[in-house]
Design a protein around this motif. Structure first.
Motif, PDB file in Angstrom:
ATOM      1  N   GLN A  21      -2.684   7.133  -3.577  1.00  0.00           N
ATOM      2  CA  GLN A  21      -2.102   8.409  -3.995  1.00  0.00           C
ATOM      3  C   GLN A  21      -1.129   8.915  -2.947  1.00  0.00           C
ATOM      4  O   GLN A  21      -1.342   8.742  -1.760  1.00  0.00           O
ATOM      5  N   MET A  22      -0.094   9.555  -3.460  1.00  0.00           N
ATOM      6  CA  MET A  22       0.820  10.261  -2.557  1.00  0.00           C
ATOM      7  C   MET A  22       0.541  11.750  -2.751  1.00  0.00           C
ATOM      8  O   MET A  22       0.647  12.262  -3.866  1.00  0.00           O
ATOM      9  N   PRO A  23       0.088  12.429  -1.692  1.00  0.00           N
ATOM     10  CA  PRO A  23      -0.265  13.843  -1.862  1.00  0.00           C
ATOM     11  C   PRO A  23       0.952  14.696  -2.248  1.00  0.00           C
ATOM     12  O   PRO A  23       2.083  14.306  -2.005  1.00  0.00           O
ATOM     13  N   THR A  42      15.223  13.975  -8.008  1.00  0.00           N
ATOM     14  CA  THR A  42      14.123  13.007  -8.116  1.00  0.00           C
ATOM     15  C   THR A  42      13.285  13.004  -6.847  1.00  0.00           C
ATOM     16  O   THR A  42      12.052  13.033  -6.883  1.00  0.00           O
ATOM     17  N   LEU A  43      13.956  12.980  -5.716  1.00  0.00           N
ATOM     18  CA  LEU A  43      13.251  12.958  -4.438  1.00  0.00           C
ATOM     19  C   LEU A  43      12.433  14.234  -4.248  1.00  0.00           C
ATOM     20  O   LEU A  43      11.260  14.192  -3.863  1.00  0.00           O
ATOM     21  N   ILE A  44      13.066  15.359  -4.535  1.00  0.00           N
ATOM     22  CA  ILE A  44      12.372  16.642  -4.359  1.00  0.00           C
ATOM     23  C   ILE A  44      11.126  16.672  -5.251  1.00  0.00           C
ATOM     24  O   ILE A  44      10.035  17.040  -4.810  1.00  0.00           O
ATOM     25  N   VAL A  59      12.498  17.803   6.296  1.00  0.00           N
ATOM     26  CA  VAL A  59      11.846  16.493   6.297  1.00  0.00           C
ATOM     27  C   VAL A  59      12.574  15.533   5.347  1.00  0.00           C
ATOM     28  O   VAL A  59      12.756  14.354   5.638  1.00  0.00           O
ATOM     29  N   LEU A  60      13.049  16.045   4.206  1.00  0.00           N
ATOM     30  CA  LEU A  60      13.771  15.181   3.268  1.00  0.00           C
ATOM     31  C   LEU A  60      15.116  14.739   3.856  1.00  0.00           C
ATOM     32  O   LEU A  60      15.519  13.586   3.708  1.00  0.00           O
ATOM     33  N   ASN A  61      15.791  15.657   4.521  1.00  0.00           N
ATOM     34  CA  ASN A  61      17.059  15.258   5.144  1.00  0.00           C
ATOM     35  C   ASN A  61      16.825  14.256   6.268  1.00  0.00           C
ATOM     36  O   ASN A  61      17.650  13.390   6.522  1.00  0.00           O
ATOM     37  N   THR A 111      15.805   3.610  -3.018  1.00  0.00           N
ATOM     38  CA  THR A 111      16.810   4.357  -3.789  1.00  0.00           C
ATOM     39  C   THR A 111      16.284   5.735  -4.171  1.00  0.00           C
ATOM     40  O   THR A 111      17.058   6.650  -4.410  1.00  0.00           O
ATOM     41  N   ILE A 112      14.959   5.878  -4.228  1.00  0.00           N
ATOM     42  CA  ILE A 112      14.413   7.222  -4.497  1.00  0.00           C
ATOM     43  C   ILE A 112      14.742   8.153  -3.330  1.00  0.00           C
ATOM     44  O   ILE A 112      15.081   9.312  -3.517  1.00  0.00           O
ATOM     45  N   VAL A 113      14.670   7.614  -2.110  1.00  0.00           N
ATOM     46  CA  VAL A 113      14.920   8.441  -0.922  1.00  0.00           C
ATOM     47  C   VAL A 113      16.391   8.862  -0.824  1.00  0.00           C
ATOM     48  O   VAL A 113      16.698  10.025  -0.585  1.00  0.00           O
ATOM     49  N   SER A 123       0.702   9.556  -8.263  1.00  0.00           N
ATOM     50  CA  SER A 123      -0.493   8.728  -8.254  1.00  0.00           C
ATOM     51  C   SER A 123      -0.104   7.317  -8.663  1.00  0.00           C
ATOM     52  O   SER A 123       0.214   7.062  -9.822  1.00  0.00           O
ATOM     53  N   GLY A 124      -0.124   6.435  -7.723  1.00  0.00           N
ATOM     54  CA  GLY A 124       0.241   5.046  -7.987  1.00  0.00           C
ATOM     55  C   GLY A 124      -0.985   4.258  -8.408  1.00  0.00           C
ATOM     56  O   GLY A 124      -2.070   4.823  -8.611  1.00  0.00           O
ATOM     57  N   SER A 125      -0.829   2.976  -8.520  1.00  0.00           N
ATOM     58  CA  SER A 125      -1.931   2.126  -8.977  1.00  0.00           C
ATOM     59  C   SER A 125      -3.039   2.090  -7.939  1.00  0.00           C
ATOM     60  O   SER A 125      -4.211   2.256  -8.265  1.00  0.00           O
ATOM     61  N   ILE A 134       0.836  -1.213   0.000  1.00  0.00           N
ATOM     62  CA  ILE A 134       0.000   0.000   0.000  1.00  0.00           C
ATOM     63  C   ILE A 134       0.874   1.267   0.000  1.00  0.00           C
ATOM     64  O   ILE A 134       0.847   2.049  -0.935  1.00  0.00           O
ATOM     65  N   PHE A 135       1.627   1.417   1.061  1.00  0.00           N
ATOM     66  CA  PHE A 135       2.505   2.582   1.154  1.00  0.00           C
ATOM     67  C   PHE A 135       3.961   2.114   1.146  1.00  0.00           C
ATOM     68  O   PHE A 135       4.372   1.374   2.047  1.00  0.00           O
ATOM     69  N   PRO A 136       4.756   2.535   0.161  1.00  0.00           N
ATOM     70  CA  PRO A 136       6.120   1.996   0.055  1.00  0.00           C
ATOM     71  C   PRO A 136       6.989   2.362   1.268  1.00  0.00           C
ATOM     72  O   PRO A 136       6.788   3.399   1.883  1.00  0.00           O
ATOM     73  N   ALA A 137       7.919   1.446   1.559  1.00  0.00           N
ATOM     74  CA  ALA A 137       8.883   1.719   2.637  1.00  0.00           C
ATOM     75  C   ALA A 137       9.845   2.801   2.174  1.00  0.00           C
ATOM     76  O   ALA A 137      10.237   2.838   1.012  1.00  0.00           O
ATOM     77  N   LEU A 138      10.205   3.698   3.093  1.00  0.00           N
ATOM     78  CA  LEU A 138      11.222   4.710   2.773  1.00  0.00           C
ATOM     79  C   LEU A 138      12.610   4.215   3.189  1.00  0.00           C
ATOM     80  O   LEU A 138      13.619   4.799   2.843  1.00  0.00           O
ATOM     81  N   VAL A 139      12.623   3.140   4.006  1.00  0.00           N
ATOM     82  CA  VAL A 139      13.882   2.496   4.381  1.00  0.00           C
ATOM     83  C   VAL A 139      14.415   1.798   3.145  1.00  0.00           C
ATOM     84  O   VAL A 139      13.670   1.100   2.455  1.00  0.00           O
TER      85      VAL A 139
HETATM   86  C1  HEC Z   1      -1.661   9.597   2.248  1.00  0.00           C
HETATM   87  C2  HEC Z   1      -0.516   8.738   2.309  1.00  0.00           C
HETATM   88  C3  HEC Z   1       0.864   9.352   2.116  1.00  0.00           C
HETATM   89  C4  HEC Z   1       1.423  10.373   2.809  1.00  0.00           C
HETATM   90  C5  HEC Z   1       0.800  11.221   3.898  1.00  0.00           C
HETATM   91  C6  HEC Z   1       2.770  10.503   2.298  1.00  0.00           C
HETATM   92  N1  HEC Z   1       3.012   9.599   1.332  1.00  0.00           N
HETATM   93 FE1  HEC Z   1       4.726   9.269   0.348  1.00  0.00          FE
HETATM   94  N2  HEC Z   1       3.852   7.853  -0.783  1.00  0.00           N
HETATM   95  C7  HEC Z   1       2.561   7.411  -0.661  1.00  0.00           C
HETATM   96  C8  HEC Z   1       2.285   6.459  -1.715  1.00  0.00           C
HETATM   97  C9  HEC Z   1       0.964   5.726  -1.942  1.00  0.00           C
HETATM   98  C10 HEC Z   1       3.452   6.322  -2.471  1.00  0.00           C
HETATM   99  C11 HEC Z   1       3.674   5.455  -3.672  1.00  0.00           C
HETATM  100  C12 HEC Z   1       3.154   6.126  -4.919  1.00  0.00           C
HETATM  101  C13 HEC Z   1       3.387   5.229  -6.121  1.00  0.00           C
HETATM  102  O1  HEC Z   1       2.594   4.289  -6.287  1.00  0.00           O
HETATM  103  O2  HEC Z   1       4.364   5.447  -6.801  1.00  0.00           O
HETATM  104  C14 HEC Z   1       4.424   7.194  -1.832  1.00  0.00           C
HETATM  105  C15 HEC Z   1       5.731   7.332  -2.268  1.00  0.00           C
HETATM  106  C16 HEC Z   1       6.688   8.103  -1.643  1.00  0.00           C
HETATM  107  C17 HEC Z   1       8.054   8.150  -2.024  1.00  0.00           C
HETATM  108  C18 HEC Z   1       8.697   7.305  -3.090  1.00  0.00           C
HETATM  109  C19 HEC Z   1       9.205   6.062  -2.421  1.00  0.00           C
HETATM  110  C20 HEC Z   1       9.606   4.949  -3.344  1.00  0.00           C
HETATM  111  O3  HEC Z   1      10.585   4.265  -3.046  1.00  0.00           O
HETATM  112  O4  HEC Z   1       8.871   4.742  -4.354  1.00  0.00           O
HETATM  113  C21 HEC Z   1       8.669   9.022  -1.182  1.00  0.00           C
HETATM  114  C22 HEC Z   1      10.138   9.400  -1.166  1.00  0.00           C
HETATM  115  C23 HEC Z   1       7.670   9.544  -0.301  1.00  0.00           C
HETATM  116  N3  HEC Z   1       6.477   8.951  -0.602  1.00  0.00           N
HETATM  117  C24 HEC Z   1       7.919  10.488   0.688  1.00  0.00           C
HETATM  118  C25 HEC Z   1       6.921  11.030   1.479  1.00  0.00           C
HETATM  119  C26 HEC Z   1       7.142  12.092   2.412  1.00  0.00           C
HETATM  120  C27 HEC Z   1       8.496  12.773   2.697  1.00  0.00           C
HETATM  121  C28 HEC Z   1       5.959  12.373   2.992  1.00  0.00           C
HETATM  122  C29 HEC Z   1       5.665  13.441   4.000  1.00  0.00           C
HETATM  123  C30 HEC Z   1       6.092  14.785   3.693  1.00  0.00           C
HETATM  124  C31 HEC Z   1       4.988  11.476   2.406  1.00  0.00           C
HETATM  125  N4  HEC Z   1       5.605  10.673   1.498  1.00  0.00           N
HETATM  126  C32 HEC Z   1       3.673  11.450   2.777  1.00  0.00           C
HETATM  127  C33 HEC Z   1       1.659   7.827   0.289  1.00  0.00           C
HETATM  128  C34 HEC Z   1       1.859   8.866   1.180  1.00  0.00           C
END
Ligand code: HEC
Length: 495
Positions: free
Chosen positions: A456-458, A441-443, A471-473, A433-435, A451-453, A425-430
């Motif tokens: 959504q990532m806002p 790319t990260l910014i 927050v990114l650092n 490689t994007i992180v 918008s994933g499948s 559902i929500f990808p690991a940030l650990v």
């Molecule tokens: C409402 C849920 C939600 C919130 C809140 C959210 N994200 Fe996400 N995030 C997602 C989803 C879902 C994806 C995957 C989107 C896709 O399918 O590519 C994602 C993807 C990412 C990715 C890419 C990771 C990867 O390896 O693909 C990063 C980096 C990221 N988020 C950082 C953040 C940061 C920083 C915050 C807070 C400022 C944040 N996200 C808040 C849902 C969220």
């Protein structure tokens, strides 16, 4: 005739010269600082020093200073005249190693002892040693080695202090080994307590051990309050610098815990070991250094506070304490980026404050060193009537850009506090490689959202540059991630 005699007399006076003690050269005022009620002046006490690492005010009324390359000076706090009292030749100085901490025995008349810490290199190994010297005939004599521990190219600590009950306190670093701080048999990453002859006090919390408290990464500041409380400042890894209140026998968590004890595995460890949380932690890091307690009423705004210099942060900070000294209730930043890196701070016997710059060390900021660096500056109440036109430097409140707090507020609901996300559902940030990869790319991902499948990532474009950078650092350097620092200007360019 009368005139002639006056002339003769003055010739005589001048040719004999004034006695040395009454020679008061005026110090150069370089700055002013406006507090709420008090107007302070900043004077140049000494210029042209080479990384004055530790400042200590002795009960002999002099300022004692170590230079990282191996010299110890005794400095007149009124005139800035300095007297070389020791030059240690076998100091190993490279980047952060060298002659570091100094403390002067508070009962100097009866115990004319000075304690020093410095790094040495034998064959290919580095050691950190605690020495005792005796002050006699204007020099430091009779070197005695009290204790020697393993050192490294970094993370050697270290400051020294005499406790109110006359023991020697030594704050060490973990010598770049994550196992050290939690290992009670190892003296690295600890606060140690010794008798002043180097033996182990009978009432130490772990019998037969120097250890007074454990679980530290790299302590850079150490001070006692008038109430007898012991405080330290410490460098965090890429996040979470700390100030701690030290209790005997207690564990402060490193390297199992970094900063606040808030992640799930940190909470578990904290429960097992009854660890103590820092009084305050800073993300992004400021690289705290010297720490001294301000107990005087001379500068009322600073009464009952910790004064702390920062290297990366390039400022002097005032951390106001509550009555019991158990909490930091307010924080102010002075001289932000004005003098470059600030290494140490110390309070004199009449409430004046001394700070030292560190712009000739291994890591000077762009534009530094300035003319006259390194300097020792004296901050005291301005006795002159303040002309209206004369403005002082205005203190600032620290910006509330705490990467970790912002993460909790905006990201943790989906990516979780431990950065592991929710599978599928929500990808690991650990380990993403994007992180940790290219900043752009990260910014882009976080500014524009995704918008994933399934989910959504806002978009987080509404956050100001400094907050997004924080927050990114934080995600780039947490949970084992390691990534290059992102500057807020880079975010501005991508908008
Ligand atoms: C409402 C849920 C939600 C919130 C809140 C959210 N994200 Fe996400 N995030 C997602 C989803 C879902 C994806 C995957 C989107 C896709 O399918 O590519 C994602 C993807 C990412 C990715 C890419 C990771 C990867 O390896 O693909 C990063 C980096 C990221 N988020 C950082 C953040 C940061 C920083 C915050 C807070 C400022 C944040 N996200 C808040 C849902 C969220």
């Amino acid at each position: 005739m009368g005139r002639y005699w006056i002339l003769m007399l003055s010739v005589l006076l001048f040719s004999c010269g004034e006695p040395r003690t009454s020679k008061k050269t005026r110090l150069k005022i370089v700055d002013h600082l406006e507090l709420e009620h008090t107007f302070l002046q900043v004077e140049e006490l000494v210029t042209g020093m080479d990384v004055p690492w530790d400042l200590e005010f002795g009960q002999d009324g002099f300022l004692w200073v170590t230079e990282q390359a191996g010299k110890v000076y005794r400095i007149d706090q009124e005139t800035g005249e300095k007297y070389l009292v020791l030059h240690i030749k076998d100091v190993f100085k490279k980047r952060t190693t060298g002659l570091l901490g100094i403390t002067v025995h508070p009962d100097f008349a009866r115990h004319p002892f000075v304690f020093l810490n410095y790094t040495v290199k034998r064959d290919s190994s580095i050691f950190s040693r605690l020495m005792k010297y005796t002050y006699a005939h204007h020099v430091l004599t009779k070197p005695e080695l009290l204790l020697e521990i393993n050192g490294n190219t970094g993370h050697n600590g270290s400051r020294v202090k005499i406790s109110p009950d006359g023991k020697l306190i030594w704050a060490t670093g973990d010598a770049h080994d994550n196992k050290n701080a939690q290992d009670l048999k190892c003296l690295n990453g600890k606060v140690l307590r010794l008798n002043i002859d180097g033996s182990i006090p009978a009432d130490n919390p772990y019998p037969g051990s120097y250890v007074w408290a454990l679980g530290f990464r790299n302590i850079q500041g150490l001070t006692y309050s008038t109430g007898g409380k012991l405080y330290t400042s410490e460098h965090g890894d890429a996040i979470e610098d700390e100030v701690n209140l030290i209790e005997p026998g207690r564990n402060y968590g490193w390297s199992n815990i970094e900063g606040m004890h808030d992640l799930p595995e940190e909470k578990w460890f904290a429960q097992q070991w009854k660890t103590i949380e820092p009084l305050r932690s800073w993300t992004p890091v400021i690289a705290p250094s010297g720490l001294d307690y301000y107990g005087s009423n001379e500068i009322p705004e600073w009464h009952n506070s910790l004064l702390m210099t920062t290297l990366k942060g390039q400022s002097l900070r005032m951390l106001k304490l509550d009555d019991k000294g158990g909490e930091i209730t307010d924080e102010w930043i002075y001289f932000d980026k004005r003098y470059g890196r600030l290494r140490d701070v110390c309070v004199g016997n009449d409430g004046a404050v001394f700070i030292s710059t560190s712009n000739r060390d291994w890591n000077p900021g762009p534009g530094f060193p300035l003319k006259g660096d390194d300097r020792i500056l004296k901050i005291s109440v301005s006795r002159a009537l303040k002309p209206d036109a004369l403005r002082g430097h205005i203190p600032v409140k620290p910006a509330l850009v705490d990467g970790k707090a912002l993460y909790t507020q905006y990201c943790a609901s989906c990516h979780k506090e431990d950065g592991k996300g929710v599978e599928g559902i929500f990808p690991a940030l650990v380990n993403s490689t994007i992180v940790t990869g290219r900043a752009t790319t990260l910014i882009h991902t976080v500014l524009k959202g995704k918008s994933g499948s399934a989910q959504q990532m806002p978009a987080f474009g509404f956050l100001p540059d400094a907050e997004l950078a924080a927050v990114l650092n934080y995600i780039r350097n947490s949970w084992g991630n390691k990534g290059m620092e992102i500057q807020k200007e880079q975010i501005n360019q991508k908008r």
